[in-house]
Scaffold this motif. Sequence first.
Motif, PDB file in Angstrom:
ATOM      1  N   TYR A  20       0.841  -1.207   0.000  1.00  0.00           N
ATOM      2  CA  TYR A  20       0.000   0.000   0.000  1.00  0.00           C
ATOM      3  C   TYR A  20       0.869   1.248   0.000  1.00  0.00           C
ATOM      4  O   TYR A  20       0.586   2.220  -0.697  1.00  0.00           O
ATOM      5  N   GLY A  21       1.942   1.216   0.818  1.00  0.00           N
ATOM      6  CA  GLY A  21       2.830   2.378   0.903  1.00  0.00           C
ATOM      7  C   GLY A  21       3.439   2.691  -0.447  1.00  0.00           C
ATOM      8  O   GLY A  21       3.442   3.842  -0.884  1.00  0.00           O
ATOM      9  N   LEU A  22       3.935   1.653  -1.144  1.00  0.00           N
ATOM     10  CA  LEU A  22       4.528   1.859  -2.465  1.00  0.00           C
ATOM     11  C   LEU A  22       3.504   2.462  -3.424  1.00  0.00           C
ATOM     12  O   LEU A  22       3.821   3.321  -4.235  1.00  0.00           O
ATOM     13  N   THR A  23       2.246   1.993  -3.288  1.00  0.00           N
ATOM     14  CA  THR A  23       1.194   2.498  -4.167  1.00  0.00           C
ATOM     15  C   THR A  23       0.876   3.965  -3.881  1.00  0.00           C
ATOM     16  O   THR A  23       0.589   4.730  -4.794  1.00  0.00           O
ATOM     17  N   MET A  24       0.941   4.353  -2.601  1.00  0.00           N
ATOM     18  CA  MET A  24       0.498   5.694  -2.210  1.00  0.00           C
ATOM     19  C   MET A  24       1.639   6.710  -2.170  1.00  0.00           C
ATOM     20  O   MET A  24       1.399   7.885  -1.848  1.00  0.00           O
ATOM     21  N   LEU A  25       2.866   6.294  -2.485  1.00  0.00           N
ATOM     22  CA  LEU A  25       4.018   7.235  -2.439  1.00  0.00           C
ATOM     23  C   LEU A  25       3.677   8.546  -3.130  1.00  0.00           C
ATOM     24  O   LEU A  25       3.892   9.633  -2.583  1.00  0.00           O
ATOM     25  N   ASP A  26       3.148   8.430  -4.332  1.00  0.00           N
ATOM     26  CA  ASP A  26       2.860   9.604  -5.150  1.00  0.00           C
ATOM     27  C   ASP A  26       1.706  10.425  -4.587  1.00  0.00           C
ATOM     28  O   ASP A  26       1.784  11.637  -4.471  1.00  0.00           O
ATOM     29  N   TYR A  38       0.450  10.606  -1.595  1.00  0.00           N
ATOM     30  CA  TYR A  38       0.672  11.234  -0.286  1.00  0.00           C
ATOM     31  C   TYR A  38       1.850  12.207  -0.308  1.00  0.00           C
ATOM     32  O   TYR A  38       2.146  12.829   0.701  1.00  0.00           O
ATOM     33  N   LYS A  39       2.521  12.314  -1.456  1.00  0.00           N
ATOM     34  CA  LYS A  39       3.780  13.042  -1.542  1.00  0.00           C
ATOM     35  C   LYS A  39       3.652  14.476  -1.041  1.00  0.00           C
ATOM     36  O   LYS A  39       4.501  14.975  -0.318  1.00  0.00           O
ATOM     37  N   CYS A  82      -6.973   4.972  -2.435  1.00  0.00           N
ATOM     38  CA  CYS A  82      -6.358   4.545  -3.691  1.00  0.00           C
ATOM     39  C   CYS A  82      -7.384   4.494  -4.805  1.00  0.00           C
ATOM     40  O   CYS A  82      -7.112   4.897  -5.932  1.00  0.00           O
ATOM     41  N   LYS A 128       0.885  14.071   6.252  1.00  0.00           N
ATOM     42  CA  LYS A 128       1.370  12.839   5.652  1.00  0.00           C
ATOM     43  C   LYS A 128       1.672  11.754   6.687  1.00  0.00           C
ATOM     44  O   LYS A 128       1.273  10.607   6.524  1.00  0.00           O
ATOM     45  N   TRP A 129       2.361  12.142   7.790  1.00  0.00           N
ATOM     46  CA  TRP A 129       2.811  11.118   8.739  1.00  0.00           C
ATOM     47  C   TRP A 129       1.644  10.468   9.449  1.00  0.00           C
ATOM     48  O   TRP A 129       1.646   9.267   9.714  1.00  0.00           O
ATOM     49  N   LEU A 140      -2.734   3.980   7.549  1.00  0.00           N
ATOM     50  CA  LEU A 140      -2.953   3.361   6.229  1.00  0.00           C
ATOM     51  C   LEU A 140      -3.356   1.895   6.376  1.00  0.00           C
ATOM     52  O   LEU A 140      -2.564   0.986   6.158  1.00  0.00           O
ATOM     53  N   ILE A 195       0.059   8.065   6.926  1.00  0.00           N
ATOM     54  CA  ILE A 195       0.821   6.817   6.788  1.00  0.00           C
ATOM     55  C   ILE A 195       0.511   5.892   7.963  1.00  0.00           C
ATOM     56  O   ILE A 195       0.247   4.701   7.783  1.00  0.00           O
TER      57      ILE A 195
END
Lengths: 108, 247
Positions: B101-107, B109-110, B132, B116-117, B123, B120
Amino acid sequence: MMTTSQLIITIAIITAGVQITRFAPFLIFPAGKPTPKFVQYLSKVLPGAAISLLVVFCFKDVGFLSGSRGAPELIAAAAVAALHLWKRQMLLSVGAGTVIYMLLIRVF
Amino acid sequence: MLKKPISADNAAGNFINTAGPVIRAAFPYTVPILAGYGCLGFALGILMSASGFNPLVTIFMSLIIYAGSGQFAAVNPLLAAFNPLGVFLLEIMVNARHVFYGLTMLDKYKNAGGRKWYMIAGLTDETFSINCGVEPPPGVDGIRFMFAVTILNHAYWVIAVVLGSVFGAFVRFNSDGLDFVMTALFIVIFIEQWLKEKNHASALIGFALSAVCLICIGAENFLIPAMMAIFLALTILRGPLERNYKP
């Protein structure tokens, strides 16, 4: 049984174990630096696969070879999909699908 | 539009004016999760109280851990002998899907700044599925929308656990099957995503590989092999997929 301090440490470790899995990608690929092209590609294509995985995950404990053979789950899932394709109203699809499932498991 | 003089009052007023509509816009999407977390959290609260934990401990854990499967998996180790390494590895394994999920949301949540924290830390599967898969309604800021979804879901979880751990022992009702709300929600999000995307390759790969892994490996252990298989397939197919992928 653990002592109070052991219990506190264990809860802290559980928290760390869970939250590391959430924070790791963001800490490894911070927003300030350019994300590697491969990771950018992944974050574009992963959502589709991840949602599919979640759907399959929901059916993981359904026994397709015994009992009701997954009939209530499949009928209710089909009802959710049909309702949603017809009306595109999320609350209606989810609500009606759940009620149908709750009725079906009392019948089967 | 009338121009109003800028003052502290006005700024505060503007903030309420924006936060209110965002929460109102996010709320309908979270109703299935209210039902799902209501059941799960309530059940967890009952279980924790029945296992002899003080409701305050249960509530505190729900606030900072906030993971359904992670907290259910933790009940037995909390009752057993002290084993920090074992419980750590257990939780990493049970929650490994969050990395996905984190890899998917990198963009997405950027640009969330300070929010952001918290986003995360909150999540979960369900928050991820909305943030997503759902486009915020027109005119609603995406970051604020996702932040509101995260807060609402977190609140549902904690409140459900509170109710379960405090009153659970006295309340009886037949809620069998109510957990299907989660399945129904994921199906709806799957359909929404399917209708939105132009290329279904990733969705189909995810579906096929998860199903194969589930059938071959079984419900207990299929999740991590399935994630690895998906990761491998998407890596191998990067060339053709990247040429055709217009999200």
